[in-house]
Design a protein around this motif. Sequence first.
Motif, PDB file in Angstrom:
ATOM      1  N   ASN A  22    -112.972 112.917   8.996  1.00 11.51           N
ATOM      2  CA  ASN A  22    -112.723 112.384   7.669  1.00 11.51           C
ATOM      3  C   ASN A  22    -114.049 112.312   6.909  1.00 11.51           C
ATOM      4  OD1 ASN A  22    -114.038 109.922   8.362  1.00 11.51           O
ATOM      5  ND2 ASN A  22    -112.120 109.078   9.136  1.00 11.51           N
ATOM      6  N   LYS A  23    -113.982 112.037   5.621  1.00 11.87           N
ATOM      7  CA  LYS A  23    -115.172 112.023   4.771  1.00 11.87           C
ATOM      8  C   LYS A  23    -116.170 110.961   5.228  1.00 11.87           C
ATOM      9  CE  LYS A  23    -112.463 113.434   0.786  1.00 11.87           C
ATOM     10  NZ  LYS A  23    -111.941 113.005  -0.527  1.00 11.87           N
ATOM     11  N   TYR A  24    -115.668 109.821   5.613  1.00 10.22           N
ATOM     12  CA  TYR A  24    -116.536 108.722   6.048  1.00 10.22           C
ATOM     13  C   TYR A  24    -117.356 109.122   7.273  1.00 10.22           C
ATOM     14  CZ  TYR A  24    -117.967 104.121   7.686  1.00 10.22           C
ATOM     15  OH  TYR A  24    -118.698 103.040   8.118  1.00 10.22           O
ATOM     16  N   ARG A  25    -116.686 109.697   8.254  1.00 10.29           N
ATOM     17  CA  ARG A  25    -117.383 110.097   9.487  1.00 10.29           C
ATOM     18  C   ARG A  25    -118.393 111.216   9.209  1.00 10.29           C
ATOM     19  NH1 ARG A  25    -115.959 109.721  15.385  1.00 10.29           N
ATOM     20  NH2 ARG A  25    -117.027 111.487  16.302  1.00 10.29           N
ATOM     21  N   LEU A  26    -117.997 112.185   8.370  1.00  7.87           N
ATOM     22  CA  LEU A  26    -118.916 113.266   8.026  1.00  7.87           C
ATOM     23  C   LEU A  26    -120.132 112.719   7.290  1.00  7.87           C
ATOM     24  CD1 LEU A  26    -119.658 116.265   7.884  1.00  7.87           C
ATOM     25  CD2 LEU A  26    -118.345 116.388   5.760  1.00  7.87           C
ATOM     26  N   THR A  49    -124.151 110.616   1.346  1.00  7.55           N
ATOM     27  CA  THR A  49    -123.308 109.547   0.813  1.00  7.55           C
ATOM     28  C   THR A  49    -121.851 110.012   0.787  1.00  7.55           C
ATOM     29  OG1 THR A  49    -123.475 110.232  -1.504  1.00  7.55           O
ATOM     30  CG2 THR A  49    -125.190 108.742  -0.668  1.00  7.55           C
ATOM     31  N   TRP A  50    -120.959 109.038   0.824  1.00  5.00           N
ATOM     32  CA  TRP A  50    -119.532 109.348   0.746  1.00  5.00           C
ATOM     33  C   TRP A  50    -119.232 110.051  -0.572  1.00  5.00           C
ATOM     34  CZ3 TRP A  50    -115.331 108.495  -2.302  1.00  5.00           C
ATOM     35  CH2 TRP A  50    -114.088 108.758  -1.728  1.00  5.00           C
ATOM     36  N   LYS A  51    -119.906 109.627  -1.648  1.00  4.34           N
ATOM     37  CA  LYS A  51    -119.702 110.216  -2.976  1.00  4.34           C
ATOM     38  C   LYS A  51    -120.077 111.701  -2.974  1.00  4.34           C
ATOM     39  CE  LYS A  51    -119.024 110.002  -7.466  1.00  4.34           C
ATOM     40  NZ  LYS A  51    -117.689 110.065  -7.996  1.00  4.34           N
ATOM     41  N   GLN A  52    -121.176 112.065  -2.321  1.00  7.32           N
ATOM     42  CA  GLN A  52    -121.559 113.475  -2.218  1.00  7.32           C
ATOM     43  C   GLN A  52    -120.473 114.271  -1.515  1.00  7.32           C
ATOM     44  OE1 GLN A  52    -125.396 112.864  -0.182  1.00  7.32           O
ATOM     45  NE2 GLN A  52    -126.193 114.435  -1.577  1.00  7.32           N
TER      46      GLN A  52
END
Length: 79
Positions: A22-26, A33-36
């Motif tokens: 998921n985005k958080y883990r990546l 950052t999660w936003k990136q």
Amino acid sequence: MDKDYGHIQIRLAELLNEKGLNKYRLSHKAEMTWKQINNYCNNEITRLDPLVLCKLCTTLECDINDLLVFVPASQDDND
């Protein structure tokens, strides 16, 4: 008059799904950052950052051509 030269499609969302991440883990693994991550997943990038691309390819263990796809202008017209 601007010509349409096509565009670069970023396949990060599909790669995350294929890798089961998921985005958080990546964001933690790639030190981003999660936003990136979210911007890359949504193809909301105006300029590609080579360091970010290196982080993504290294973390996802993929090649750049797995992450980026060139879509010619002629294919844009069919969308």
